[in-house]
Enzyme design. Structure first.
Site, mmCIF file in Angstrom:
data_model
loop_
_atom_site.group_PDB
_atom_site.id
_atom_site.type_symbol
_atom_site.label_atom_id
_atom_site.label_comp_id
_atom_site.label_asym_id
_atom_site.label_seq_id
_atom_site.Cartn_x
_atom_site.Cartn_y
_atom_site.Cartn_z
ATOM 1 N N TYR A 204 0.825 -1.220 0.000
ATOM 2 C CA TYR A 204 0.000 0.000 0.000
ATOM 3 C C TYR A 204 0.859 1.270 0.000
ATOM 4 C CZ TYR A 204 -3.120 3.709 1.546
ATOM 5 O OH TYR A 204 -3.777 4.915 1.658
ATOM 6 N N LYS A 208 1.236 4.076 -3.048
ATOM 7 C CA LYS A 208 0.897 5.507 -2.882
ATOM 8 C C LYS A 208 2.106 6.376 -3.231
ATOM 9 C CE LYS A 208 -2.638 6.884 -1.658
ATOM 10 N NZ LYS A 208 -3.863 7.137 -2.445
#
Ligand code: NAD
Ligand SMILES: C[C@@H](CO)CCC[C@@H](C)[C@H]1CC[C@H]2[C@@H]3[C@H](O)C=C4C[C@@H](O)CC[C@]4(C)[C@H]3CC[C@]12C
EC number: 1.1.1.-
Length: 414
Positions: A204, A208
């Site tokens: 994750y 990002k």
């Protein structure tokens, strides 16, 4: 990243308090005379109302936790809005109620990983707010899917802007593109320029960080028609407020445990949190001001936070769960860290073993444990200096709204 673009532009536009840019009510009760007077002596708002309601905004992920707040905030606070497009994989039924207002609301069911669907939605939009993403630190989704949605999805949004001539792109990044890092080093009241070793391993934050980089690098690219693309990225800390799924999970866990939660994190660890209404407000403001301060704001990142107190993750949650009847047991962690780490590792093993049968995705894993145990707080005035950001909701209001929402969750669960 984190570079500054010189001093404030001093264009004297309405940037500050929320009331300043609210929709103005029509002059009531004057009939034909009122209209005639308005023509002779226009109200302060009438000069803008000639150009008002001309812009088309697109919000990707507009049916998510943050996206819904951005959508509602735009409808309340953006007087220039003519059409609001909401693009999401799953459209919420609440969108129907928005379609009766003065702004045209267009719901588009689509997938950011599909370039043609994104391009069709972006075509003709003046501003894109890209919040769609897969938020998963619990191992529910494969790393490949997270990458596909968060990185390729963002690439598709950028290319769609370039191909169709959309000039303004706001990206919802995350504090996690900076940290906490895998070494668990504290980031205490840091700002956009604070040196920090940003090392990611989890899919994750990796996704990002990559997506944010794509967005910032795209600033200045020529879009259809020859004008430059203007982009920027907002990095919220941990968001809370109405609709926050993890808060709901903690609440239900507490109910299952007889109204108690057990302290697992030292109270001294501070974790940055921000109210969802203020995150939405910052998106609205940044999208508006990006159009007037492109030279200053283009290619910039802004941490997104407010006056919510610096506390440990658990103590902060108790600000809402406490008034709803839950109690946090222990002034110190009830289990030693090594045991928590062992349990977290066990959860990973169980997740892997059970995968063929069911999805086991508990809150505790080595990554979430490390996050919760590492101080990460921000303190910066860059957003205020660049585009006049002040939180729209005070801490007291944010707290009250969130408590009311948890109480409503409780009501609906019974
Ligand atoms: N929740 C937080 O604490 C937090 C903090 C910082 C940043 N963010 C970022 O804010 C954004 C929104 O997060 P959220 O907490 O509202 O998450 P969320 O899961 O509630 O919302 C994400 C939305 O994106 C949509 N979506 C997912 N995949 C899609 C796809 N392939 N195509 C189109 N739409 C898709 C989902 O349906 C959902 O409505 C994310 O980009 C996230 O990284 C969240
Ligand atoms: C050890 C547990 C005992 O109670 C507590 C586990 C808490 C974790 C589940 C959460 C601690 C920190 C959270 C994350 C943080 O607030 C920032 C985030 C950034 C954002 O982009 C997505 C959400 C999140 C990763 C958020 C997720 C939940 C925590 C890991």
């Amino acid at each position: 990243m984190g570079r500054e673009g010189g001093g404030a532009s001093g264009r004297g536009r309405c940037v500050a308090g929320p009331g300043a840019c609210r929709r103005r009510p029509p002059v009531a009760g004057l009939g034909g005379l009122g209209l005639w007077l308005q023509c002779l002596f226009p109200q302060p708002g009438m000069a803008d109302s000639a150009q008002a309601q001309k812009l088309v905004y697109l919000v990707t992920g507009g049916c998510g936790f943050l996206g819904e707040h951005v959508v509602r905030m735009l409808l309340q606070q953006e007087p220039q809005l003519r059409e609001l497009r909401i693009f999401d994989l799953h459209l919420g039924p609440w969108l129907e109620e928005l379609k009766t207002g003065p702004v045209q609301v267009t719901a588009i069911q689509g997938d950011v990983t599909q370039a043609h669907e994104v391009a069709a939605a972006v075509a003709g939009a003046h501003v894109v707010i890209h919040t769609a993403g897969l938020v998963d630190v619990f191992g529910k989704t494969s790393p490949e899917t997270i990458h596909e949605v968060n990185v390729q999805g963002t690439r598709n949004v950028i290319e769609a802007c370039v191909q169709t001539g959309t000039r303004f792109l706001v990206y919802t990044s995350s504090m996690e593109v900076v940290g906490p890092n895998i070494k668990g080093q504290p980031f205490y009241r840091g700002n956009e320029n604070t040196p920090y070793e940003a090392v990611h391993r989890h899919p994750y934050p990796c996704s990002k960080a990559l997506a944010e980089q794509l967005v910032l690098e795209a600033n200045g690219r020529k879009v259809l028609g020859g004008l430059p693309l203007v982009t920027c990225a907002l990095r919220p800390t941990g968001i809370y407020g109405e609709g926050h799924q993890i808060m709901r999970d903690f609440y239900h866990q507490g109910l299952r445990l007889g109204g108690r939660l057990f302290r697992a994190i030292p109270a001294s660890v501070e974790h940055g949190r921000v109210y969802v209404g203020n995150v939405a407000w910052m998106h609205v403001l940044v999208a508006r001001e990006l159009q007037h301060r492109a030279a200053l704001m283009g290619g910039q990142v802004y941490f997104c936070y407010d006056n919510s107190p610096y506390k440990s993750y658990e103590d902060f949650n108790m600000e809402f769960l406490g008034p709803c009847g839950l109690r946090l047991v222990g002034t110190r962690p009830l289990l030693p860290y090594w045991l928590l780490l062992f349990l977290a590792a066990l959860n990973v093993l169980l997740q892997w073993l059970l995968r063929p049968l069911l999805l086991y995705a508990p809150l505790l894993n080595p990554y979430t444990l490390a996050m919760a145990n590492t101080t990460f707080t921000v303190s910066t005035d860059k957003a205020r200096r660049h585009f006049g950001y002040e939180p729209l909701f005070s801490w007291e209001e944010s707290r009250t709204r969130t408590i009311r929402w948890v109480q409503a969750v409780e009501g609906s669960a019974q």
